[in-house]
Write an enzyme that holds these catalytic residues in place. Structure first.
Site, PDB file in Angstrom:
ATOM      1  CG  ASP A  12      27.520 -36.854  28.836  1.00 30.05           C
ATOM      2  OD1 ASP A  12      27.197 -37.861  29.502  1.00 30.05           O
ATOM      3  OD2 ASP A  12      26.841 -35.816  28.792  1.00 30.05           O
ATOM      4  CE1 TYR A 230      21.908 -31.901  21.734  1.00 29.32           C
ATOM      5  CE2 TYR A 230      20.495 -33.730  22.316  1.00 29.32           C
ATOM      6  CZ  TYR A 230      21.361 -32.727  22.684  1.00 29.32           C
ATOM      7  OH  TYR A 230      21.672 -32.554  24.001  1.00 29.32           O
ATOM      8  CE  LYS A 233      25.942 -26.588  21.632  1.00 27.71           C
ATOM      9  NZ  LYS A 233      26.039 -26.678  20.182  1.00 27.71           N
TER      10      LYS A 233
HETATM   11  P1  13P Z   1      15.455 -34.938  26.964  1.00 26.20           P
HETATM   12  O1  13P Z   1      14.362 -35.031  25.960  1.00 26.20           O
HETATM   13  O2  13P Z   1      16.466 -36.015  26.862  1.00 26.20           O
HETATM   14  O3  13P Z   1      14.947 -34.708  28.355  1.00 26.20           O
HETATM   15  O4  13P Z   1      16.303 -33.676  26.493  1.00 26.20           O
HETATM   16  C1  13P Z   1      16.399 -32.560  27.215  1.00 26.20           C
HETATM   17  C2  13P Z   1      17.732 -32.486  27.788  1.00 26.20           C
HETATM   18  O5  13P Z   1      18.196 -33.348  28.461  1.00 26.20           O
HETATM   19  C3  13P Z   1      18.499 -31.293  27.534  1.00 26.20           C
HETATM   20  O6  13P Z   1      18.736 -30.682  28.759  1.00 26.20           O
HETATM   21  P1  13P Z   2      25.657 -32.165  27.683  1.00 26.88           P
HETATM   22  O1  13P Z   2      26.125 -31.932  26.268  1.00 26.88           O
HETATM   23  O2  13P Z   2      26.615 -31.626  28.676  1.00 26.88           O
HETATM   24  O3  13P Z   2      25.322 -33.604  27.866  1.00 26.88           O
HETATM   25  O4  13P Z   2      24.336 -31.327  27.893  1.00 26.88           O
HETATM   26  C1  13P Z   2      23.233 -31.591  27.109  1.00 26.88           C
HETATM   27  C2  13P Z   2      22.083 -30.688  27.353  1.00 26.88           C
HETATM   28  O5  13P Z   2      21.155 -30.745  26.596  1.00 26.88           O
HETATM   29  C3  13P Z   2      22.089 -29.774  28.485  1.00 26.88           C
HETATM   30  O6  13P Z   2      20.879 -29.066  28.582  1.00 26.88           O
HETATM   31 MG    MG Z   3      25.060 -35.001  29.201  1.00 24.53          MG
HETATM   32 MG    MG Z   4      28.578 -32.177  29.035  1.00 29.27          MG
END
Ligand code: 13P
Ligand code: 13P
Ligand code: MG
Ligand code: MG
Length: 372
Positions: A12, A230, A233
């Site tokens: 990603d 973190y 994922k």
């Molecule tokens: P952010 O704090 O980066 O917005 O994390 C939330 C997120 O993107 C998970 O969906």
């Molecule tokens: P990804 O791992 O696909 O970037 O998603 C992160 C996330 O927080 C989605 O809510």
């Molecule tokens: Mg992502």
């Molecule tokens: Mg992803």
């Protein structure tokens, strides 16, 4: 003829809007760079696609597994796409999965996920590339068990003499970084007791026991273990060889007709059903989900990826036969999301990708009174 290696590498490196989808310009840049690598004869063929916000590079070559030039090419594509497309367009989480500034010969341990296997191409070599978004490597444990160990799913285990001795599963312990090989059916109960713990034990490879022929390889990257915190994922990918002494294409696809529950979904901290979809629907929306999986079918011919329409693969989950699984996944999503932030819809604190719990506990600490 020397052996063929097929490498599926994913990362990603930014998406729009939020964690929804890879941008077409990212795909275009990756295609351009891999076309150059074909001209330079490093790789034989490639197919660039995406599942949600994950950019997937499928490449064939004769350089073997863990080849520094091929890994370097993939790393370079992800870095260049980040610098030349994701950052100028201010895509979300640009370069998210690239956890290092320096490359030292192998993408393993640097963030991208990889499924890679080397073999002698058979008379016909049908292969399926799987990619999933908003989940983790353990999401493939249940379908892999059904494909390679469950005679009620895979008729070949019962009917085909060369599959009758079963398959050997290489299971990785992500916490200890060790693996164990377990033979099925003999050690089936041991296998299930391990891989039922999907956040720790993951199937990395599957071999045909008769002759140790490689049948499947899955990515096992766990970003949170690499970075210690973190960082997104670890959306997995995998390659499965099919037919003629291995599970048939339809036997490999069948387990995905049951949208089983996986970890991931919103903020990598929830459970949801894994929805099988065609490429056009490989994009997460509702609560950043539900988690999706695509399956692309090719026939390998001297390392070339033969699809259906030019180089376009067979988009296997696009079929109406998976409509029922998609409807079920939508029903399950609705049911689970009514639980809000209550377990088990939300993962336990140790599996949440990020949590405010430590700060809340610290703030409330002075207010906790002894309870007789
Ligand atoms: P952010 O704090 O980066 O917005 O994390 C939330 C997120 O993107 C998970 O969906
Ligand atoms: P990804 O791992 O696909 O970037 O998603 C992160 C996330 O927080 C989605 O809510
Ligand atoms: Mg992502
Ligand atoms: Mg992803």
């Amino acid at each position: 003829m020397s052996k063929i290696t097929i490498s599926l590498v994913k990362a990603d490196v930014g998406s729009t809007p939020g964690h929804h989808m890879v941008h077409p310009k990212q795909v275009e840049k990756a295609r351009e760079m891999l076309s150059e690598a074909v001209k330079g004869e490093l790789i034989i063929d490639f197919y660039v696609f995406h599942c949600g916000d994950d950019l997937e590079l499928l490449m064939t070559h004769r350089m073997g597994e863990n080849n520094p030039e091929v890994h370097g090419l993939a790393w370079n594509v992800f870095k260049t796409v980040t610098e030349e497309v994701s950052k100028p367009l201010k895509l979300y989480a640009a370069g998210q999965d690239l956890l290092s500034d320096s490359f030292s010969g192998n993408v393993k341990g640097l963030g991208p996920g990889i499924a890679e296997m080397e073999f002698t191409e058979r008379r016909s070599e049908p292969i399926i590339a799987f990619a999933a978004d908003k989940t983790e490597p353990g999401a493939f444990n249940l379908p892999l068990y059904r494909i390679f160990a469950d005679p009620l799913t895979c008729a070949g285990l019962v009917i085909d003499p060369s599959m009758h001795r079963g398959f050997t599963f290489r299971v990785l312990d992500l916490k200890e970084d060790k693996h164990v090989d377990l033979k099925c059916p003999e050690e089936m109960y041991d296998l299930v007791s391990l891989i039922g713990t999907t956040n720790r034990y993951v199937v990395e490879r599957v071999y045909r026991t008769l002759d140790s022929m490689i049948a499947c390889v899955a990515s096992t990257t766990k970003l949170s273990l690499i970075a210690g915190k973190y960082v997104g994922k670890d959306d997995p990918c995998m390659l499965v060889r099919c037919q003629h002494g291995l599970p048939a294409v339809g036997e490999v696809l069948t387990p995905f007709g049951f949208p089983h529950l996986v970890s991931g979904f919103m903020r990598g901290s929830h459970i949801g059903p894994l929805m099988p979809v065609g490429l056009k629907d490989a994009k997460c929306t509702l609560f950043d989900g539900p988690p999706r999986v695509v399956a692309l079918g090719f026939t390998l011919t001297e390392g070339r990826l033969i699809g259906l329409n030019g180089s376009e693969p067979a988009d296997l989950f696009e079929d109406v036969a998976f409509d029922h699984a998609r409807r079920t996944a939508n029903l399950i999503t609705d049911y689970i999301r009514r639980h809000g932030e209550f377990m088990p819809a939300r993962l336990g604190p140790e599996d949440m990708e990020y949590t405010t719990l430590p700060q809340i506990l610290e703030r409330l600490h002075p207010r906790f009174k002894p309870h007789s």
